[in-house]
Design a protein around this motif. Structure first.
Motif, PDB file in Angstrom:
ATOM      1  N   SER A 101      29.561 -92.954  62.039  1.00  0.00           N
ATOM      2  CA  SER A 101      28.405 -92.454  61.413  1.00  0.00           C
ATOM      3  C   SER A 101      27.461 -93.711  60.963  1.00  0.00           C
ATOM      4  CB  SER A 101      28.387 -91.202  60.932  1.00  0.00           C
ATOM      5  OG  SER A 101      28.991 -91.694  59.724  1.00  0.00           O
ATOM      6  N   GLU A 131      25.255 -90.041  64.188  1.00  0.00           N
ATOM      7  CA  GLU A 131      26.741 -89.632  64.251  1.00  0.00           C
ATOM      8  C   GLU A 131      27.113 -89.375  65.560  1.00  0.00           C
ATOM      9  OE1 GLU A 131      29.479 -87.194  61.236  1.00  0.00           O
ATOM     10  OE2 GLU A 131      28.316 -85.984  62.533  1.00  0.00           O
ATOM     11  N   SER A 160      38.396 -87.690  63.562  1.00  0.00           N
ATOM     12  CA  SER A 160      37.402 -86.541  63.225  1.00  0.00           C
ATOM     13  C   SER A 160      37.872 -85.693  62.382  1.00  0.00           C
ATOM     14  CB  SER A 160      37.083 -85.796  64.459  1.00  0.00           C
ATOM     15  OG  SER A 160      38.303 -85.239  65.347  1.00  0.00           O
ATOM     16  N   LEU A 163      38.221 -86.807  56.269  1.00  0.00           N
ATOM     17  CA  LEU A 163      37.093 -86.708  55.280  1.00  0.00           C
ATOM     18  C   LEU A 163      37.085 -87.754  54.542  1.00  0.00           C
ATOM     19  CD1 LEU A 163      34.694 -84.645  54.782  1.00  0.00           C
ATOM     20  CD2 LEU A 163      36.314 -83.915  52.971  1.00  0.00           C
ATOM     21  N   LYS A 165      34.797 -90.182  51.705  1.00  0.00           N
ATOM     22  CA  LYS A 165      33.802 -90.323  50.560  1.00  0.00           C
ATOM     23  C   LYS A 165      33.674 -91.778  50.285  1.00  0.00           C
ATOM     24  CE  LYS A 165      34.533 -87.517  46.936  1.00  0.00           C
ATOM     25  NZ  LYS A 165      34.772 -86.834  45.877  1.00  0.00           N
ATOM     26  N   THR A 179      28.611 -90.963  48.450  1.00  0.00           N
ATOM     27  CA  THR A 179      28.196 -90.102  49.707  1.00  0.00           C
ATOM     28  C   THR A 179      29.433 -89.274  50.016  1.00  0.00           C
ATOM     29  OG1 THR A 179      26.715 -91.750  50.071  1.00  0.00           O
ATOM     30  CG2 THR A 179      27.320 -90.228  52.127  1.00  0.00           C
ATOM     31  N   ASN A 180      29.274 -88.137  50.141  1.00  0.00           N
ATOM     32  CA  ASN A 180      30.486 -87.059  50.488  1.00  0.00           C
ATOM     33  C   ASN A 180      30.830 -86.970  52.116  1.00  0.00           C
ATOM     34  OD1 ASN A 180      28.806 -85.344  51.754  1.00  0.00           O
ATOM     35  ND2 ASN A 180      28.638 -83.805  49.819  1.00  0.00           N
ATOM     36  N   GLY A 181      31.824 -86.283  52.334  1.00  0.00           N
ATOM     37  CA  GLY A 181      32.258 -86.092  53.746  1.00  0.00           C
ATOM     38  C   GLY A 181      31.308 -85.664  54.654  1.00  0.00           C
ATOM     39  N   ASN A 182      30.109 -85.127  54.033  1.00  0.00           N
ATOM     40  CA  ASN A 182      28.965 -84.579  54.939  1.00  0.00           C
ATOM     41  C   ASN A 182      27.637 -85.547  54.937  1.00  0.00           C
ATOM     42  OD1 ASN A 182      30.418 -82.082  55.582  1.00  0.00           O
ATOM     43  ND2 ASN A 182      29.696 -81.487  53.579  1.00  0.00           N
ATOM     44  N   ASN A 183      28.143 -86.785  54.585  1.00  0.00           N
ATOM     45  CA  ASN A 183      26.961 -87.813  54.570  1.00  0.00           C
ATOM     46  C   ASN A 183      25.918 -87.552  53.510  1.00  0.00           C
ATOM     47  OD1 ASN A 183      27.890 -90.149  56.206  1.00  0.00           O
ATOM     48  ND2 ASN A 183      28.333 -88.569  57.424  1.00  0.00           N
ATOM     49  N   GLU A 184      26.205 -86.786  52.495  1.00  0.00           N
ATOM     50  CA  GLU A 184      24.968 -86.401  51.589  1.00  0.00           C
ATOM     51  C   GLU A 184      25.341 -87.380  50.369  1.00  0.00           C
ATOM     52  OE1 GLU A 184      24.947 -81.525  52.606  1.00  0.00           O
ATOM     53  OE2 GLU A 184      26.384 -82.388  51.061  1.00  0.00           O
TER      54      GLU A 184
END
Length: 186
Positions: A101, A131, A160, A163, A165, A179-184
């Motif tokens: 990603s 991603e 995959s 996770l 960070k 940036t977290n594991g959800n790309n936030e």
């Protein structure tokens, strides 16, 4: 308690450790081997890569072209102006499914990713998230195709099931983004 799986014998920096139940955790550090740039749960060190392009650390990627550029980046204050040779992560397990990603900006520039193909990036003013899943490759290369500039930031690769960070820092060692594991990013 946990146990150290791999470390740098000179600095004592731990790159990989395992906790209860043998869950492996890996850490990618900055160029000075002081600040963690990426912490990855459930993946060994040789199966992950991360580059935020804030310093010269390559974060388990290898690259020889492209320009680290100070400017309007997704996180931190720098991004990579991607080159035609690009970045490569080798030593991957072909049976493993990986997530790759990144955030990108370009005015119709193209990027080629091994196992994915060529993707046109048409977001000249806003960072856009991409991603992909890749399986069956022992190395993955991501490179610019053509002459149009392509800006890249927050480039991640991990199994995959893992996770990741990531962190960027102000020069005085203060965290400027996470940036977290959800790309936030916060």
């Amino acid at each position: 308690g946990g146990k150290v799986v791999s470390k740098d014998d000179y600095t004592g920096i731990v790159y990989e450790s395992s906790a209860k139940g043998d869950i492996v955790s890996s850490t990618i550090y900055d160029q000075y081997k002081i600040r963690p740039l990426a912490v990855v749960g459930n993946a060994s060190y040789n199966q992950v890569a991360y580059a935020g392009f804030e310093d010269t650390s390559q974060g388990n990627w290898s690259w020889s072209d492209g320009v680290l550029t100070t400017g309007s980046s997704k996180t931190g204050s720098r991004y990579l102006s991607l080159g035609n040779t690009g970045l490569t992560k080798s030593g991957l397990t072909t049976s493993q499914k990986y997530l790759i990603s990144f955030w990108a900006k370009s005015s119709s520039g193209s990027i080629t990713i091994d196992g994915v193909g060529t993707v046109t990036i048409n977001s000249p003013s806003a960072w856009t998230f991409y991603e992909y899943t890749v399986t069956g490759h022992s190395s993955i290369n991501i490179r610019k195709t053509g002459a149009t500039e392509l800006q890249l930031d927050e480039l991640r690769l991990h199994p995959s099931r893992a996770l990741m960070k990531t962190f960027s820092y102000h020069p005085l060692y203060l965290v400027t983004s996470e940036t977290n594991g959800n790309n936030e990013t916060s």
